[in-house]
Design a protein around this motif. Structure first.
Motif, PDB file in Angstrom:
ATOM      1  N   LEU A  32       0.892  -1.310  -0.070  1.00  0.00           N
ATOM      2  CA  LEU A  32       0.081   0.174   0.166  1.00  0.00           C
ATOM      3  C   LEU A  32       0.634   1.239  -0.225  1.00  0.00           C
ATOM      4  CD1 LEU A  32      -2.770  -1.049   2.291  1.00  0.00           C
ATOM      5  CD2 LEU A  32      -2.963  -0.763  -0.045  1.00  0.00           C
ATOM      6  N   ILE A  33       2.101   1.139   0.487  1.00  0.00           N
ATOM      7  CA  ILE A  33       2.892   2.473   0.592  1.00  0.00           C
ATOM      8  C   ILE A  33       3.838   2.677  -0.808  1.00  0.00           C
ATOM      9  CG2 ILE A  33       5.226   3.271   1.524  1.00  0.00           C
ATOM     10  CD1 ILE A  33       4.078   1.899   4.244  1.00  0.00           C
ATOM     11  N   TYR A  34       4.345   1.286  -1.604  1.00  0.00           N
ATOM     12  CA  TYR A  34       5.351   1.419  -2.602  1.00  0.00           C
ATOM     13  C   TYR A  34       4.699   1.008  -3.653  1.00  0.00           C
ATOM     14  CZ  TYR A  34       8.889   2.203   1.112  1.00  0.00           C
ATOM     15  OH  TYR A  34       9.484   2.733   2.114  1.00  0.00           O
ATOM     16  N   SER A  35       3.357   0.299  -3.640  1.00  0.00           N
ATOM     17  CA  SER A  35       3.071  -0.331  -4.958  1.00  0.00           C
ATOM     18  C   SER A  35       2.399   0.819  -5.910  1.00  0.00           C
ATOM     19  CB  SER A  35       2.094  -1.367  -4.799  1.00  0.00           C
ATOM     20  OG  SER A  35       1.510  -1.825  -5.956  1.00  0.00           O
ATOM     21  N   ASP A  36       2.699   0.640  -7.300  1.00  0.00           N
ATOM     22  CA  ASP A  36       1.947   1.606  -8.338  1.00  0.00           C
ATOM     23  C   ASP A  36       0.544   0.940  -8.527  1.00  0.00           C
ATOM     24  OD1 ASP A  36       4.790   2.925  -8.556  1.00  0.00           O
ATOM     25  OD2 ASP A  36       5.447   1.508  -9.976  1.00  0.00           O
ATOM     26  N   TYR A  37       0.244  -0.054  -8.158  1.00  0.00           N
ATOM     27  CA  TYR A  37      -1.145  -0.728  -8.549  1.00  0.00           C
ATOM     28  C   TYR A  37      -1.886  -0.848  -7.110  1.00  0.00           C
ATOM     29  CZ  TYR A  37       2.010  -1.415 -12.399  1.00  0.00           C
ATOM     30  OH  TYR A  37       3.029  -1.330 -13.360  1.00  0.00           O
ATOM     31  N   ASN A  38      -2.800  -0.256  -6.993  1.00  0.00           N
ATOM     32  CA  ASN A  38      -3.607  -0.192  -5.858  1.00  0.00           C
ATOM     33  C   ASN A  38      -5.060  -0.702  -5.775  1.00  0.00           C
ATOM     34  OD1 ASN A  38      -1.368   0.140  -4.014  1.00  0.00           O
ATOM     35  ND2 ASN A  38      -1.420   2.648  -4.610  1.00  0.00           N
ATOM     36  N   GLU A  39      -5.285  -1.039  -7.123  1.00  0.00           N
ATOM     37  CA  GLU A  39      -6.938  -1.534  -7.350  1.00  0.00           C
ATOM     38  C   GLU A  39      -6.832  -2.956  -6.673  1.00  0.00           C
ATOM     39  OE1 GLU A  39      -4.583  -0.907  -9.590  1.00  0.00           O
ATOM     40  OE2 GLU A  39      -5.460   0.769 -10.734  1.00  0.00           O
ATOM     41  N   LEU A  40      -8.264  -3.363  -6.078  1.00  0.00           N
ATOM     42  CA  LEU A  40      -8.535  -4.423  -5.173  1.00  0.00           C
ATOM     43  C   LEU A  40      -8.345  -5.517  -6.073  1.00  0.00           C
ATOM     44  CD1 LEU A  40      -9.539  -5.230  -2.444  1.00  0.00           C
ATOM     45  CD2 LEU A  40     -12.005  -5.254  -3.187  1.00  0.00           C
ATOM     46  N   THR A  41      -8.689  -5.588  -7.137  1.00  0.00           N
ATOM     47  CA  THR A  41      -8.484  -7.006  -7.899  1.00  0.00           C
ATOM     48  C   THR A  41      -7.016  -7.112  -8.199  1.00  0.00           C
ATOM     49  OG1 THR A  41      -8.634  -5.779  -9.983  1.00  0.00           O
ATOM     50  CG2 THR A  41     -10.601  -6.647  -9.496  1.00  0.00           C
ATOM     51  N   ILE A  42      -6.313  -6.313  -8.061  1.00  0.00           N
ATOM     52  CA  ILE A  42      -4.787  -6.606  -8.336  1.00  0.00           C
ATOM     53  C   ILE A  42      -4.157  -7.020  -7.049  1.00  0.00           C
ATOM     54  CG2 ILE A  42      -2.547  -5.567  -8.956  1.00  0.00           C
ATOM     55  CD1 ILE A  42      -3.851  -3.924 -10.890  1.00  0.00           C
ATOM     56  N   ILE A  43      -4.355  -6.387  -5.730  1.00  0.00           N
ATOM     57  CA  ILE A  43      -4.169  -6.541  -4.548  1.00  0.00           C
ATOM     58  C   ILE A  43      -4.346  -8.072  -4.097  1.00  0.00           C
ATOM     59  CG2 ILE A  43      -4.199  -6.104  -2.163  1.00  0.00           C
ATOM     60  CD1 ILE A  43      -4.832  -3.172  -2.933  1.00  0.00           C
ATOM     61  N   THR A  44      -5.600  -8.500  -4.420  1.00  0.00           N
ATOM     62  CA  THR A  44      -5.976  -9.797  -4.112  1.00  0.00           C
ATOM     63  C   THR A  44      -5.739 -10.916  -5.207  1.00  0.00           C
ATOM     64  OG1 THR A  44      -8.199  -9.294  -5.145  1.00  0.00           O
ATOM     65  CG2 THR A  44      -7.915  -8.841  -2.803  1.00  0.00           C
ATOM     66  N   SER A  45      -4.758 -10.562  -6.139  1.00  0.00           N
ATOM     67  CA  SER A  45      -4.440 -11.515  -7.038  1.00  0.00           C
ATOM     68  C   SER A  45      -3.272 -12.140  -6.501  1.00  0.00           C
ATOM     69  CB  SER A  45      -4.188 -11.030  -8.510  1.00  0.00           C
ATOM     70  OG  SER A  45      -3.372  -9.934  -8.470  1.00  0.00           O
ATOM     71  N   ASP A  46      -2.704 -13.287  -7.027  1.00  0.00           N
ATOM     72  CA  ASP A  46      -1.711 -14.080  -6.647  1.00  0.00           C
ATOM     73  C   ASP A  46      -1.486 -14.400  -4.837  1.00  0.00           C
ATOM     74  OD1 ASP A  46      -0.707 -14.215  -8.925  1.00  0.00           O
ATOM     75  OD2 ASP A  46       1.150 -13.296  -8.805  1.00  0.00           O
ATOM     76  N   LEU A  47      -2.749 -14.156  -4.235  1.00  0.00           N
ATOM     77  CA  LEU A  47      -2.551 -14.423  -2.879  1.00  0.00           C
ATOM     78  C   LEU A  47      -2.426 -16.157  -2.615  1.00  0.00           C
ATOM     79  CD1 LEU A  47      -5.508 -12.561  -1.688  1.00  0.00           C
ATOM     80  CD2 LEU A  47      -3.257 -12.259  -1.045  1.00  0.00           C
ATOM     81  N   GLN A  48      -2.526 -17.129  -3.619  1.00  0.00           N
ATOM     82  CA  GLN A  48      -2.070 -18.381  -3.552  1.00  0.00           C
ATOM     83  C   GLN A  48      -0.760 -18.608  -3.115  1.00  0.00           C
ATOM     84  OE1 GLN A  48      -2.700 -17.009  -6.355  1.00  0.00           O
ATOM     85  NE2 GLN A  48      -1.337 -17.665  -7.865  1.00  0.00           N
ATOM     86  N   TYR A  49       0.241 -17.612  -3.154  1.00  0.00           N
ATOM     87  CA  TYR A  49       1.534 -17.782  -2.663  1.00  0.00           C
ATOM     88  C   TYR A  49       1.693 -17.746  -0.871  1.00  0.00           C
ATOM     89  CZ  TYR A  49       3.556 -16.874  -6.974  1.00  0.00           C
ATOM     90  OH  TYR A  49       3.880 -16.979  -8.461  1.00  0.00           O
ATOM     91  N   LEU A  50       0.365 -17.213  -0.432  1.00  0.00           N
ATOM     92  CA  LEU A  50       0.286 -17.168   1.032  1.00  0.00           C
ATOM     93  C   LEU A  50       0.105 -18.376   1.409  1.00  0.00           C
ATOM     94  CD1 LEU A  50      -1.251 -13.841   1.644  1.00  0.00           C
ATOM     95  CD2 LEU A  50       1.054 -14.393   2.462  1.00  0.00           C
ATOM     96  N   LEU A  51      -0.855 -19.293   0.836  1.00  0.00           N
ATOM     97  CA  LEU A  51      -1.267 -20.593   1.056  1.00  0.00           C
ATOM     98  C   LEU A  51       0.081 -21.740   0.886  1.00  0.00           C
ATOM     99  CD1 LEU A  51      -3.079 -22.821   1.574  1.00  0.00           C
ATOM    100  CD2 LEU A  51      -3.802 -22.962  -0.986  1.00  0.00           C
ATOM    101  N   ALA A  52       0.634 -21.362  -0.231  1.00  0.00           N
ATOM    102  CA  ALA A  52       1.779 -22.247  -0.520  1.00  0.00           C
ATOM    103  C   ALA A  52       2.936 -21.979   0.701  1.00  0.00           C
ATOM    104  CB  ALA A  52       2.794 -21.607  -1.720  1.00  0.00           C
TER     105      ALA A  52
END
Length: 281
Positions: A133-153
């Motif tokens: 949220l501080i450094y990302s150039d992309y803060n759309e909710l759909t982008i933020i919540t994508s690739d969350l599978q890495y947390l499961l991994a």
């Protein structure tokens, strides 16, 4: 479950070494944020790591879970010492005398492993979310919540790794020897991988054939859960394209890796129970 966890955390509460190692681990996870402060100013070469995209959503989920997984060794020491102390302080025998079954004893350790892995995953989630949220150039909710599978991994990787440490802790009864045994296993896997490369050196698609065998071994299956993220970075790809190199590897979390690591978790916990069941305490 709650009763078993209460017993385990009561033991950890009075173990100074475990508390220190846990604080070091979570402190180092927090220090991932310090990467954002690293700047290079070498003559004409000037760049800020936070500005090259490592904290951009959704890449940050991949990068931070990979880096955080490297630090899991500190919690491994807590797990193996937790098991070794049961023998050193005779608390295992006392628990069994007090009515705790061997199955409940193993489950109490496994539940503790799950709690450590879950808390670590949640911690990495919040650290990554704040940095993003501080450094990302992309803060759309759909982008933020994508690739969350890495947390499961990441969670599955920690559970598998700590379960392996739990097994060796029961097997050798000493934390230092347990860690040493895991290091030896890692070397054996590496040597076997080298042997496979030598065996398939004259055939086509050597790497693919080696990977098809190695994926079933414990350390390799854990490593396959979160592949290295550096060649995925846009800046690295740009440099590679300029020198004629291309990256074709897949960075997704493979379902097969999740299944294999989960199977190894079951194997290590089952072997731990079988070993404890047969051992004369």
């Amino acid at each position: 479950m709650l009763r078993l966890l209460t017993i385990e955390f009561h033991k950890l509460k009075h173990n100074k070494a475990s508390k220190v190692l846990s604080l070091i681990y979570f402190g180092l996870l927090t220090c991932i944020a310090l990467i954002a402060a690293i700047k290079f100013d070498i003559g004409p070469i000037k760049f800020h790591l936070a500005e090259i995209g490592i904290f951009n959503f959704p890449y940050i989920w991949h990068f931070n879970t990979y880096i955080a997984a490297i630090l899991k060794f500190f919690l491994l020491l807590v797990i193996v010492s937790m098991m070794a102390n049961e023998y050193s302080y005779k608390t295992l025998k006392q628990n069994l005398i007090d009515g705790l079954s061997k199955k409940e004893f193993i489950l109490s350790k496994f539940y503790t492993v799950i709690v450590f892995a879950f808390v670590s995953t949640v911690f990495v989630f919040f650290v990554s979310l704040v940095l993003g949220l501080i450094y990302s150039d992309y803060n759309e909710l759909t982008i933020i919540t994508s690739d969350l599978q890495y947390l499961l991994a990441f969670f599955i990787k920690l559970v598998a790794f700590f379960s392996m440490g739990l097994f060796f802790g029961i097997l050798v009864k000493r934390s230092a020897f347990a860690v040493g045994a895991m290091v030896v296993w890692l070397f054996v896997e590496s040597m076997f991988k080298g042997y496979l490369f030598w065996t398939f050196k004259d055939s086509e698609n050597t790497s693919e054939k080696v990977d098809s065998v190695m994926q079933f071994l414990p350390f390799e299956s854990m490593a396959n859960l979160i592949k290295e993220p550096f060649t995925r970075l846009g800046a690295v790809r740009s440099v590679a394209n300029q020198i004629g190199e291309t990256f074709t590897k897949s960075y997704t979390v493979d379902f097969s890796a999740v299944v294999i690591a989960s199977v190894w978790t079951f194997i290590f916990i089952y072997l731990s129970f079988t070993l404890l069941k047969k051992r004369d305490l």
